[in-house]
Design a protein around this motif. Structure first.
Motif, PDB file in Angstrom:
ATOM      1  N   ASP A 128       6.108 -33.601  -5.572  1.00 35.54           N
ATOM      2  CA  ASP A 128       4.877 -33.833  -5.187  1.00 35.54           C
ATOM      3  C   ASP A 128       4.362 -34.819  -4.868  1.00 35.54           C
ATOM      4  OD1 ASP A 128       5.584 -34.418  -7.381  1.00 35.54           O
ATOM      5  OD2 ASP A 128       3.285 -33.089  -8.168  1.00 35.54           O
ATOM      6  N   HIS A 129       5.513 -36.240  -5.475  1.00 34.90           N
ATOM      7  CA  HIS A 129       5.640 -37.146  -4.136  1.00 34.90           C
ATOM      8  C   HIS A 129       5.120 -37.895  -2.941  1.00 34.90           C
ATOM      9  CE1 HIS A 129       4.726 -39.233  -9.041  1.00 34.90           C
ATOM     10  NE2 HIS A 129       3.676 -37.991  -8.450  1.00 34.90           N
ATOM     11  N   ARG A 130       6.224 -37.099  -2.637  1.00 35.67           N
ATOM     12  CA  ARG A 130       6.751 -37.419  -1.222  1.00 35.67           C
ATOM     13  C   ARG A 130       5.605 -37.144  -0.045  1.00 35.67           C
ATOM     14  NH1 ARG A 130      11.556 -33.983  -2.548  1.00 35.67           N
ATOM     15  NH2 ARG A 130      12.633 -35.022  -3.842  1.00 35.67           N
ATOM     16  N   PRO A 131       4.471 -36.308  -0.231  1.00 37.69           N
ATOM     17  CA  PRO A 131       3.704 -36.881   0.484  1.00 37.69           C
ATOM     18  C   PRO A 131       2.439 -38.043   0.219  1.00 37.69           C
ATOM     19  CG  PRO A 131       3.959 -34.157  -0.193  1.00 37.69           C
ATOM     20  CD  PRO A 131       4.827 -35.153  -0.782  1.00 37.69           C
ATOM     21  N   ARG A 132       2.449 -38.148  -1.151  1.00 37.81           N
ATOM     22  CA  ARG A 132       1.783 -39.151  -1.478  1.00 37.81           C
ATOM     23  C   ARG A 132       2.068 -40.979  -0.393  1.00 37.81           C
ATOM     24  NH1 ARG A 132       1.138 -38.282  -7.268  1.00 37.81           N
ATOM     25  NH2 ARG A 132       0.273 -40.478  -7.148  1.00 37.81           N
ATOM     26  N   VAL A 133       3.538 -40.998  -0.648  1.00 41.05           N
ATOM     27  CA  VAL A 133       4.539 -42.088  -0.907  1.00 41.05           C
ATOM     28  C   VAL A 133       4.012 -41.747   1.298  1.00 41.05           C
ATOM     29  CG1 VAL A 133       6.235 -42.944  -0.024  1.00 41.05           C
ATOM     30  CG2 VAL A 133       5.942 -41.841  -2.053  1.00 41.05           C
ATOM     31  N   ALA A 134       3.947 -40.171   2.011  1.00 44.32           N
ATOM     32  CA  ALA A 134       3.931 -40.891   3.275  1.00 44.32           C
ATOM     33  C   ALA A 134       2.257 -41.549   4.203  1.00 44.32           C
ATOM     34  CB  ALA A 134       4.468 -39.701   4.259  1.00 44.32           C
ATOM     35  N   ALA A 201      11.166 -36.614   9.071  1.00 46.40           N
ATOM     36  CA  ALA A 201       9.854 -36.925   9.595  1.00 46.40           C
ATOM     37  C   ALA A 201       8.719 -35.728   9.069  1.00 46.40           C
ATOM     38  CB  ALA A 201      10.013 -36.504  10.976  1.00 46.40           C
ATOM     39  N   ASP A 202       9.148 -35.178   8.398  1.00 46.14           N
ATOM     40  CA  ASP A 202       7.727 -33.480   7.981  1.00 46.14           C
ATOM     41  C   ASP A 202       7.130 -34.654   7.235  1.00 46.14           C
ATOM     42  OD1 ASP A 202       9.020 -31.771   9.251  1.00 46.14           O
ATOM     43  OD2 ASP A 202       9.849 -31.005   7.927  1.00 46.14           O
ATOM     44  N   PRO A 203       7.041 -35.414   5.941  1.00 46.35           N
ATOM     45  CA  PRO A 203       5.220 -35.584   5.516  1.00 46.35           C
ATOM     46  C   PRO A 203       5.016 -37.110   6.295  1.00 46.35           C
ATOM     47  CG  PRO A 203       8.014 -36.267   4.508  1.00 46.35           C
ATOM     48  CD  PRO A 203       8.308 -35.431   5.319  1.00 46.35           C
ATOM     49  N   PHE A 204       5.793 -37.690   7.335  1.00 46.51           N
ATOM     50  CA  PHE A 204       4.841 -38.714   8.022  1.00 46.51           C
ATOM     51  C   PHE A 204       4.034 -37.710   9.247  1.00 46.51           C
ATOM     52  CE2 PHE A 204       8.182 -40.674   5.871  1.00 46.51           C
ATOM     53  CZ  PHE A 204       8.290 -41.713   5.647  1.00 46.51           C
ATOM     54  N   ASP A 205       4.788 -36.609   9.788  1.00 48.84           N
ATOM     55  CA  ASP A 205       3.560 -35.969   9.849  1.00 48.84           C
ATOM     56  C   ASP A 205       2.230 -35.708  10.028  1.00 48.84           C
ATOM     57  OD1 ASP A 205       3.571 -34.707  12.682  1.00 48.84           O
ATOM     58  OD2 ASP A 205       3.393 -32.986  12.070  1.00 48.84           O
ATOM     59  N   GLU A 206       3.270 -35.021   8.823  1.00 48.71           N
ATOM     60  CA  GLU A 206       1.806 -34.268   8.163  1.00 48.71           C
ATOM     61  C   GLU A 206       0.875 -35.675   7.420  1.00 48.71           C
ATOM     62  OE1 GLU A 206       2.593 -32.520   4.635  1.00 48.71           O
ATOM     63  OE2 GLU A 206       4.003 -30.851   5.581  1.00 48.71           O
ATOM     64  N   ALA A 207       1.578 -36.990   7.429  1.00 42.38           N
ATOM     65  CA  ALA A 207       0.356 -37.955   7.330  1.00 42.38           C
ATOM     66  C   ALA A 207      -0.574 -38.917   8.907  1.00 42.38           C
ATOM     67  CB  ALA A 207       0.604 -38.732   6.329  1.00 42.38           C
ATOM     68  N   GLY A 208      -0.308 -37.927   9.910  1.00 36.84           N
ATOM     69  CA  GLY A 208      -0.224 -38.192  10.819  1.00 36.84           C
ATOM     70  C   GLY A 208       0.027 -39.329  11.719  1.00 36.84           C
ATOM     71  N   LEU A 209       1.431 -39.176  11.252  1.00 40.08           N
ATOM     72  CA  LEU A 209       1.987 -40.622  12.007  1.00 40.08           C
ATOM     73  C   LEU A 209       3.678 -39.685  12.556  1.00 40.08           C
ATOM     74  CD1 LEU A 209       2.960 -43.124   8.871  1.00 40.08           C
ATOM     75  CD2 LEU A 209       1.004 -43.231  11.248  1.00 40.08           C
ATOM     76  N   ARG A 210       3.500 -40.487  14.492  1.00 39.51           N
ATOM     77  CA  ARG A 210       4.527 -39.608  14.723  1.00 39.51           C
ATOM     78  C   ARG A 210       5.777 -40.335  14.234  1.00 39.51           C
ATOM     79  NH1 ARG A 210       5.163 -40.990  20.767  1.00 39.51           N
ATOM     80  NH2 ARG A 210       3.554 -41.607  20.873  1.00 39.51           N
ATOM     81  N   VAL A 211       6.712 -39.634  14.844  1.00 35.33           N
ATOM     82  CA  VAL A 211       8.097 -40.685  15.266  1.00 35.33           C
ATOM     83  C   VAL A 211       8.304 -41.052  16.131  1.00 35.33           C
ATOM     84  CG1 VAL A 211      11.029 -40.125  14.575  1.00 35.33           C
ATOM     85  CG2 VAL A 211       9.903 -38.985  13.471  1.00 35.33           C
ATOM     86  N   LEU A 212       8.918 -42.701  16.669  1.00 38.33           N
ATOM     87  CA  LEU A 212       9.274 -43.367  17.692  1.00 38.33           C
ATOM     88  C   LEU A 212      10.545 -43.866  17.768  1.00 38.33           C
ATOM     89  CD1 LEU A 212       6.081 -45.834  16.658  1.00 38.33           C
ATOM     90  CD2 LEU A 212       6.020 -43.770  18.155  1.00 38.33           C
TER      91      LEU A 212
END
Length: 244
Positions: A128-134, A201-212
């Motif tokens: 449950d911390h991983r989305p918070r890190v992202a 990549a999933d948690p970063f995508d959910e945080a509004g970032l995209r993989v470059l």
């Protein structure tokens, strides 16, 4: 780098695998991500531990800020590495939690958009911390910053089994209690990120970032194989951000 380690211990993980020499760690990563990073932006080394990677990166990015939740790790970093309070080629160390998005938003207010170096943080975080890190990463990078994320792949557990001279990966305890491996707990199975690059990549995508950019590389540790060769773990990396 123990800010979000699942067992909650502070100040002990900088002395394990993730304290490897920058020559085989950040110096290997830099050619991968520097083409995507704006060199004029600050850099934040998330969960910096003993500060060795932070000190290396401070020679390239200014200001360079190392953050960690462990007061003991930061004291070690300040003693061994030194602290420059923002002066060029000397990092600034702060006691902050990479899983605290509000704290990272405040740091962003101070620094502006920043690049982020995130090495092995997600796999040693509670699920449950991983989305918070992202979310914290998204707060730090803003519109112009980028983040380099590198995590051991699920197949790393087999390499750890060799290093611990276990018969197979199922014999590895969790959290791992072999010397130097306690900070690499639960690399696979129900407690760790499973799969490969899409899952990373999933948690970063959910945080509004995209993989470059994305890829794979060996992740060097301070441990050694039974034959004396260095224990390298298979790892995946991403560069994420908002800009194209």
């Amino acid at each position: 780098m123990n800010a979000t380690s699942r067992d909650g211990r502070a100040g002990d993980t900088w002395d394990g695998n993730w304290s490897s020499d920058p020559a085989i760690t950040a110096a290997v990563h830099l050619p991968i991500f520097e083409k995507y990073f704006d060199p004029d932006l600050p850099l934040v080394d998330a969960d910096c531990g003993n500060g060795a990677q932070t000190a290396f990166l401070a020679g390239r990015f200014h200001p360079c800020v190392g953050i960690d939740r462990s007061a003991e790790a930061l004291e070690r970093a300040r003693t061994v590495v030194g602290e420059g309070a923002g002066h060029r080629s000397a990092p600034d160390f702060r006691r902050l939690d990479a899983a605290d998005p509000d704290a990272m938003r405040r740091l962003h207010e101070e620094l502006g958009d920043a690049n982020v170096y995130l090495r092995g943080v997600l796999q040693r975080s509670e699920p449950d911390h991983r989305p918070r890190v992202a979310e914290s990463v998204a707060a730090l990078v803003g519109e112009r910053g980028r983040a380099f994320v590198v995590e051991a792949a699920p197949t790393a557990r087999a390499a750890l089994a060799r290093g611990a001279e276990a018969a197979d990966p199922t014999e590895l305890p969790g959290p791992l209690d072999a010397p130097g491996l306690s900070d690499l707990s639960h690399l696979s199975g129900e407690h760790g990120p499973e799969g490969g690059l899409p899952e990373l990549a999933d948690p970063f995508d959910e945080a509004g970032l995209r993989v470059l950019a994305a890829g794979s590389l060996p992740l060097s540790t301070t441990e050694f194989e039974p034959d004396g060769s260095r224990l390298d773990l298979p790892a995946n990396w991403l560069v994420v951000g908002r800009a194209g």
